[in-house]
Design an enzyme around this catalytic site. Structure first.
Site, short mmCIF file in Angstrom:
data_model
loop_
_atom_site.label_atom_id
_atom_site.label_comp_id
_atom_site.label_asym_id
_atom_site.label_seq_id
_atom_site.Cartn_x
_atom_site.Cartn_y
_atom_site.Cartn_z
N TYR A 73 50.60 127.87 39.68
CA TYR A 73 49.30 127.23 39.57
C TYR A 73 49.24 126.02 40.50
O TYR A 73 50.10 125.12 40.42
CB TYR A 73 49.06 126.78 38.12
CG TYR A 73 47.74 126.10 37.92
CD1 TYR A 73 46.53 126.75 38.17
CD2 TYR A 73 47.67 124.77 37.49
CE1 TYR A 73 45.31 126.12 38.00
CE2 TYR A 73 46.45 124.14 37.31
CZ TYR A 73 45.28 124.82 37.57
OH TYR A 73 44.06 124.19 37.42
N MET A 75 47.86 122.71 41.17
CA MET A 75 47.13 121.66 40.43
C MET A 75 46.30 120.83 41.40
O MET A 75 45.13 120.58 41.15
CB MET A 75 48.13 120.76 39.68
CG MET A 75 48.98 121.52 38.67
SD MET A 75 49.99 120.43 37.67
CE MET A 75 51.26 119.94 38.85
N HIS A 112 41.91 126.23 40.26
CA HIS A 112 40.49 126.03 39.97
C HIS A 112 39.85 125.25 41.12
O HIS A 112 40.47 124.32 41.64
CB HIS A 112 40.31 125.22 38.69
CG HIS A 112 40.73 125.96 37.46
ND1 HIS A 112 42.01 125.92 36.96
CD2 HIS A 112 40.02 126.77 36.64
CE1 HIS A 112 42.08 126.67 35.88
NE2 HIS A 112 40.89 127.22 35.66
N ASN A 117 32.40 123.30 46.00
CA ASN A 117 33.37 122.93 47.04
C ASN A 117 33.51 124.06 48.08
O ASN A 117 34.51 124.78 48.13
CB ASN A 117 34.72 122.61 46.38
CG ASN A 117 35.68 121.92 47.31
OD1 ASN A 117 35.47 121.90 48.53
ND2 ASN A 117 36.73 121.36 46.76
N GLY A 119 33.97 124.06 51.28
CA GLY A 119 35.06 123.94 52.25
C GLY A 119 36.35 124.52 51.69
O GLY A 119 37.04 125.31 52.36
N PHE A 123 38.50 127.73 52.86
CA PHE A 123 39.92 127.55 53.17
C PHE A 123 40.77 128.59 52.44
O PHE A 123 41.56 129.32 53.06
CB PHE A 123 40.33 126.12 52.77
CG PHE A 123 41.80 125.84 52.82
CD1 PHE A 123 42.45 125.65 54.03
CD2 PHE A 123 42.55 125.75 51.65
CE1 PHE A 123 43.81 125.38 54.08
CE2 PHE A 123 43.92 125.48 51.68
CZ PHE A 123 44.54 125.29 52.90
N TYR A 124 40.58 128.72 51.13
CA TYR A 124 41.42 129.64 50.35
C TYR A 124 41.11 131.11 50.64
O TYR A 124 42.01 131.95 50.63
CB TYR A 124 41.31 129.35 48.86
CG TYR A 124 42.12 128.13 48.45
CD1 TYR A 124 43.49 128.19 48.37
CD2 TYR A 124 41.49 126.91 48.19
CE1 TYR A 124 44.25 127.08 48.03
CE2 TYR A 124 42.24 125.79 47.84
CZ TYR A 124 43.61 125.88 47.77
OH TYR A 124 44.36 124.78 47.43
C1 LIG Z 1 40.53 122.24 51.33
C2 LIG Z 1 41.40 121.31 52.20
C3 LIG Z 1 42.74 121.12 51.50
C4 LIG Z 1 41.62 121.96 53.56
O1 LIG Z 1 42.56 121.17 54.28
P1 LIG Z 1 42.58 121.11 55.89
O2 LIG Z 1 43.78 120.34 56.29
O3 LIG Z 1 41.27 120.64 56.40
O4 LIG Z 1 42.75 122.66 56.21
P2 LIG Z 1 43.14 123.35 57.63
O5 LIG Z 1 42.91 122.40 58.75
O6 LIG Z 1 44.51 123.89 57.49
O7 LIG Z 1 42.08 124.53 57.67
C5 LIG Z 1 42.44 125.88 57.88
C6 LIG Z 1 41.19 126.73 57.95
O8 LIG Z 1 40.51 126.74 56.69
C7 LIG Z 1 39.08 126.78 56.91
N1 LIG Z 1 38.47 125.54 56.44
C8 LIG Z 1 39.09 124.40 56.06
N2 LIG Z 1 38.18 123.47 55.69
C9 LIG Z 1 36.97 124.04 55.83
C10 LIG Z 1 35.63 123.59 55.61
N3 LIG Z 1 35.37 122.33 55.16
N4 LIG Z 1 34.61 124.42 55.87
C11 LIG Z 1 34.84 125.68 56.33
N5 LIG Z 1 36.09 126.18 56.57
C12 LIG Z 1 37.13 125.37 56.31
C13 LIG Z 1 38.90 126.92 58.41
O9 LIG Z 1 38.90 128.30 58.71
C14 LIG Z 1 40.16 126.25 58.94
O10 LIG Z 1 40.51 126.69 60.24
P3 LIG Z 1 39.79 126.00 61.53
O11 LIG Z 1 39.83 124.52 61.33
O12 LIG Z 1 40.63 126.48 62.66
O13 LIG Z 1 38.38 126.53 61.53
C15 LIG Z 1 40.70 119.95 52.43
O14 LIG Z 1 39.37 120.16 52.83
C16 LIG Z 1 40.71 119.02 51.24
O15 LIG Z 1 41.64 118.27 51.04
N6 LIG Z 1 39.62 119.03 50.45
C17 LIG Z 1 39.52 118.17 49.29
C18 LIG Z 1 40.47 118.58 48.20
C19 LIG Z 1 40.15 119.94 47.65
O16 LIG Z 1 38.99 120.27 47.45
N7 LIG Z 1 41.19 120.76 47.38
C20 LIG Z 1 40.99 122.10 46.86
C21 LIG Z 1 41.29 122.21 45.44
S1 LIG Z 1 43.03 122.04 45.09
#
Ligand SMILES: CC(C)(COP(=O)(O)OP(=O)(O)OC[C@H]1O[C@@H](n2cnc3c(N)ncnc32)[C@H](O)[C@@H]1OP(=O)(O)O)[C@@H](O)C(=O)NCCC(=O)NCCS
Length: 157
Positions: A73, A75, A112, A117, A119, A123-124
């Site tokens: 999981y 978190m 979750h 969200n 973005g 990403f996932y």
């Molecule tokens: C989700 C999160 C962890 C992504 O981290 P990141 O370091 O920006 O991710 P990466 O740079 O490795 O992104 C990899 C790919 O994911 C996708 N992606 C990441 N963020 C995105 C966004 N905001 N919108 C669309 N696609 C996205 C893209 O395909 C990206 O590749 P690209 O930049 O070459 O287009 C970050 O946005 C975050 O910390 N968000 C707030 C916390 C959160 O919501 N966490 C999730 C719940 S645990």
């Protein structure tokens, strides 16, 4: 931003305050002392992410055992806003995927995500996670209160 050096490091009593500060900034939910006590015992399931030696991200997971099944999981997995889209989230998630790969008894990863969200959902989805359920009123103090459950099944040979 010019691309710098990205690395992961252990969470220790020495740097756990940095993880707390990071999570306070990145997540709308706050985590209690028990959460951080468990994180210190979590070994490879918790990591800090560094960008040019500065803490900019963190990931905290635990093993969930329910209905006789072991699942990982997630978190928290987050990165400070100015350092997003640099691959830091990918490095942290790759670490989690590698962990699961090595443990023959874990067949599934889940987490979750707040329904708003987009973005994080994008990403996932990139890594093969799918929305398997949507829980209404999952969060108590934030809006929207609903959460998607994202899941990835790991096929093992
Ligand atoms: C989700 C999160 C962890 C992504 O981290 P990141 O370091 O920006 O991710 P990466 O740079 O490795 O992104 C990899 C790919 O994911 C996708 N992606 C990441 N963020 C995105 C966004 N905001 N919108 C669309 N696609 C996205 C893209 O395909 C990206 O590749 P690209 O930049 O070459 O287009 C970050 O946005 C975050 O910390 N968000 C707030 C916390 C959160 O919501 N966490 C999730 C719940 S645990």
């Amino acid at each position: 931003m010019k691309r710098g050096r990205i690395e992961l490091g252990d969470v220790t009593p020495h740097n756990i305050k940095q993880l707390k500060l990071l999570n306070q900034v990145v997540f709308p939910v706050s985590y209690n002392d028990k959460f951080y006590k468990d994180v210190l015992e979590a070994g490879e399931l918790a990591k800090l992410a560094y960008y040019n030696d500065v803490v900019v991200g963190g990931v905290c997971c635990r093993i969930d055992v329910s209905e006789g099944q072991r699942r990982l999981y997630i978190m928290t997995l987050g990165c400070l806003a100015p350092y997003r889209r640099l691959g830091i989230g990918t490095l942290m998630l790759q670490h989690v995927l590698n962990y699961v790969e090595k443990d023959a008894n874990i067949h599934c990863i889940f987490l979750h995500v707040q329904v708003s969200n987009d973005g994080a959902l994008d990403f996932y989805r990139n890594f093969g996670f799918e929305v398997v359920e949507t829980k209404e009123h999952y969060y108590k103090r934030i809006e929207p209160a609903d959460a998607h459950v994202l899941q990835k099944t790991i096929s093992k040979s």
